[in-house]
Design an enzyme around this catalytic site. Structure first.
Site, PDB file in Angstrom:
ATOM      1  N   GLY A 125      19.406  14.165  -5.799  1.00  0.00           N
ATOM      2  CA  GLY A 125      20.198  13.978  -7.004  1.00  0.00           C
ATOM      3  C   GLY A 125      21.428  13.131  -6.726  1.00  0.00           C
ATOM      4  N   PRO A 148      15.177  15.420  -8.000  1.00  0.00           N
ATOM      5  CA  PRO A 148      14.387  16.494  -8.607  1.00  0.00           C
ATOM      6  C   PRO A 148      14.971  17.050  -9.908  1.00  0.00           C
ATOM      7  CG  PRO A 148      15.744  17.395  -6.882  1.00  0.00           C
ATOM      8  CD  PRO A 148      16.033  15.916  -6.905  1.00  0.00           C
ATOM      9  N   GLU A 149      15.873  16.320 -10.545  1.00  0.00           N
ATOM     10  CA  GLU A 149      16.580  16.862 -11.706  1.00  0.00           C
ATOM     11  C   GLU A 149      15.662  17.326 -12.822  1.00  0.00           C
ATOM     12  OE1 GLU A 149      19.738  14.021  -9.964  1.00  0.00           O
ATOM     13  OE2 GLU A 149      17.564  14.269  -9.965  1.00  0.00           O
ATOM     14  N   LEU A 150      14.585  16.582 -13.094  1.00  0.00           N
ATOM     15  CA  LEU A 150      13.715  16.959 -14.210  1.00  0.00           C
ATOM     16  C   LEU A 150      13.078  18.323 -14.005  1.00  0.00           C
ATOM     17  CD1 LEU A 150      11.902  13.662 -15.275  1.00  0.00           C
ATOM     18  CD2 LEU A 150      13.632  14.937 -16.542  1.00  0.00           C
ATOM     19  N   HIS A 152      14.614  20.801 -13.179  1.00  0.00           N
ATOM     20  CA  HIS A 152      15.620  21.731 -13.711  1.00  0.00           C
ATOM     21  C   HIS A 152      15.964  21.399 -15.156  1.00  0.00           C
ATOM     22  CE1 HIS A 152      16.289  23.219  -9.622  1.00  0.00           C
ATOM     23  NE2 HIS A 152      16.323  21.960  -9.235  1.00  0.00           N
TER      24      HIS A 152
END
Length: 255
Positions: A125, A148-150, A152
């Site tokens: 991120g 990996p934001e998506l 979350h």
């Protein structure tokens, strides 16, 4: 900024600042220092990093900057625990945090002093944005870099610009949409990092790069860095005209 001795006695600071003397000046080492949180970027740490980078750029004794993280990982990105307070009920706080994050993600390339990131373990991120946002990057073989934001339900909005400018669109979209993490070898193959070394060699290798920069006249390396990023965004003719201007000015940089 505090000298190295003060940085050493302030272990609870979210950002450690240490000046390491070299032949021609100093290399300033900035260490993200929230190891229990994998150096996640809360508002306090993000502000401290912004201010420390600006201070390094203003200090004539500082010839180069190394950015690293304390503990096994470089930076886990945004501190999600703060998100509970960053809601539409407090729009000023939301906008302030967004502006702060956007500033730090682009800041290193705007400084006149060169910056190298020394990256071990996870850089995800906003942490990935910091790692590749430096002028050069040294990675450990244990690197895991990605967005990996998506996963979350968060859009990686403020790191997307830097990623797309560093990578081709297909791979950039893959990383954003799937959250896949790159290994050190992949990151190097795609030009995201300059060196891959064993984890224990990351900081010494970054220091070696910084010391090489420190041996160059500050006005010369500052002008070279400024021109480098300007020509990257200019059409060829305009870029060559900018280069001609700096070529004439550089005569005064020689010792």
């Amino acid at each position: 900024m505090p000298p190295a001795s003060e940085a050493a006695v302030a272990p609870n600071a979210v950002l450690l600042v240490e000046d390491r003397a070299v032949e021609h000046g100093a290399v300033r080492v900035l260490t993200l220092n929230r190891p229990a949180k994998r150096n996640a970027l809360d508002t306090a740490l993000t502000r401290a990093l912004r201010d420390a980078l600006d201070a390094a750029d203003r200090d004539p004794a500082v010839r180069a900057v190394v950015l690293t993280g304390n503990g096994r990982g470089f930076c886990a990105g945004a501190d999600l625990s703060e998100f509970a307070h960053l809601t539409p009920d407090d729009p000023d706080a939301v906008l302030e945090r967004a502006a702060l994050t956007a500033r730090v993600q682009t800041q290193m390339q705007q400084l006149s002093v060169p910056v190298v990131s020394a990256v071990r373990g996870a850089a995800v991120g906003g942490g990935a944005g910091l790692a590749i946002g430096a002028d050069m990057a040294v990675a450990g073989t244990d690197l895991k870099l990605g967005y990996p934001e998506l996963k979350h339900s968060i859009v990686p909005a403020l790191v997307m610009t830097g990623l797309v400018r560093h990578l081709g669109r297909k791979l950039a979209f893959e990383l954003i949409s799937t959250g896949r993490l790159l290994t050190a070898a992949e990151a190097c193959a795609h030009g995201l990092v300059n060196r891959v070394v064993e984890p224990e060699d990351v900081l010494p290798t970054a220091m070696g790069i910084a010391e090489t920069w420190a041996a160059v006249a500050p006005r010369a390396i500052g002008a070279a860095k400024d021109l480098f990023y300007r020509v990257a965004d200019l059409p060829t003719d305009a870029a060559m005209r900018a280069g001609q201007d700096v070529n004439a000015l550089m005569r005064g940089f020689r010792r």
